[in-house]
Design a protein around this motif. Structure first.
Motif, PDB file in Angstrom:
ATOM      1  N   LEU A  39       0.861  -1.176   0.000  1.00  0.00           N
ATOM      2  CA  LEU A  39       0.000   0.000   0.000  1.00  0.00           C
ATOM      3  C   LEU A  39       0.898   1.228   0.000  1.00  0.00           C
ATOM      4  CD1 LEU A  39      -2.716  -0.918   2.680  1.00  0.00           C
ATOM      5  CD2 LEU A  39      -2.959  -0.949   0.185  1.00  0.00           C
ATOM      6  N   LEU A  40       0.495   2.236  -0.749  1.00  0.00           N
ATOM      7  CA  LEU A  40       1.189   3.517  -0.779  1.00  0.00           C
ATOM      8  C   LEU A  40       0.294   4.535  -0.094  1.00  0.00           C
ATOM      9  CD1 LEU A  40       3.730   4.996  -2.095  1.00  0.00           C
ATOM     10  CD2 LEU A  40       2.108   5.762  -3.844  1.00  0.00           C
ATOM     11  N   GLU A  41       0.805   5.193   0.928  1.00  0.00           N
ATOM     12  CA  GLU A  41      -0.005   6.123   1.722  1.00  0.00           C
ATOM     13  C   GLU A  41       0.349   7.570   1.411  1.00  0.00           C
ATOM     14  OE1 GLU A  41      -0.752   5.515   6.100  1.00  0.00           O
ATOM     15  OE2 GLU A  41       0.428   7.352   6.177  1.00  0.00           O
ATOM     16  N   LEU A  42      -0.685   8.395   1.243  1.00  0.00           N
ATOM     17  CA  LEU A  42      -0.496   9.814   0.987  1.00  0.00           C
ATOM     18  C   LEU A  42      -1.368  10.642   1.913  1.00  0.00           C
ATOM     19  CD1 LEU A  42      -0.373   8.322  -2.066  1.00  0.00           C
ATOM     20  CD2 LEU A  42       0.210  10.669  -2.701  1.00  0.00           C
ATOM     21  N   GLU A  43      -0.895  11.856   2.173  1.00  0.00           N
ATOM     22  CA  GLU A  43      -1.627  12.807   3.006  1.00  0.00           C
ATOM     23  C   GLU A  43      -1.336  14.209   2.492  1.00  0.00           C
ATOM     24  OE1 GLU A  43      -2.294  13.633   7.788  1.00  0.00           O
ATOM     25  OE2 GLU A  43      -0.616  12.425   7.089  1.00  0.00           O
TER      26      GLU A  43
END
Length: 242
Positions: A136-140
């Motif tokens: 999973l690639l997490e962005l904010e």
């Protein structure tokens, strides 16, 4: 090397004894339409997010590739691949926002679980290699710009991939993480539009539910999910006070 994925960290040791997650009425496997699910999920994505995720993924792969010596992947490598060269063909699959509920809201009860949930602003994308989930690639969004927090949680990505095919049918889903309970769920709607919940990896571990996600796994109703989560959150607050 560290590859933080801060909102998806699992801390099972934090939990005390928790009852088994009650199961609601069974639900047959839905007719899965991958294209429809992808379209429904993509419609929820904020403008510019997927483009930022693609750029972030390429930059992340480029950076970690510099540290690979003799082709040997380091311990804790965030992508479930056997060779770094496999990531040349990595693509982004489903994107989804992480939803959660304030612990005091959960403990107060008084309304259905789905009405307690709010978006956190944190988004994740399933990273695919040859259509297989590898992370999973997490962005904010920070200071008005989407930034990559990290990558990892390969087992969760794979579990989510299976759960989507088993339960999502033609509709978008909501990914739910109750931090104080260390529990993840996929929320889908049944034929009557009622919310139903499939426990994902962390929930099956932390809530002591040993039944694997498969075509025979029933979906839990709101009233089945809440008691186990309330007990887990209450135990967490008693131990850690937050």
């Amino acid at each position: 090397m560290k590859f933080p994925l801060k909102s998806l960290a699992i801390s099972i040791a934090m939990l005390t004894s928790i009852p088994v997650l009650a199961q609601g009425a069974g639900s047959a496997r839905l007719s899965f339409d991958a294209q429809a699910v992808a379209k429904a999920s993509a419609a929820r994505e904020p403008a510019g997010l997927r483009n930022a995720a693609n750029i972030g993924l390429r930059n992340l792969i480029s950076e970690i590739s510099k540290d690979i010596k003799n082709g040997e992947l380091p311990e804790g490598f965030p992508f479930d691949v056997s060779d770094i060269s496999e990531l040349k063909n990595a693509t982004l699959g489903l994107g989804f926002e992480v939803y959660s509920a304030h612990p005091q809201t959960l403990l107060a009860g008084g309304r259905p679980f789905d009405q307690m949930l709010m978006g956190t602003g944190v988004w994740n994308f399933v990273v695919l290699v040859e259509n297989n989930p590898v992370a999973l690639l997490e962005l904010e969004k920070i200071n008005g710009k989407w930034q990559v927090n990290g990558a990892g949680a390969a087992k969760l990505a794979q579990d989510l991939h299976v759960s989507t095919q088993n339960f999502a049918g033609k509709n978008a889903f909501r990914f739910i993480r109750i931090y104080q309970a260390t529990a993840d769920f996929m929320e889908v709607k049944d034929m009557e539009g009622r919310a139903r919940y499939a426990p994902l990896l962390a929930a099956r571990q932390s809530l002591r539910s040993t039944q694997a996600v498969n075509t025979e796994t029933p979906l839990a109703a709101s009233q089945d999910v809440l008691p186990a989560l309330q007990n887990a959150v209450r135990n967490h607050l008693e131990r850690f006070g937050k």
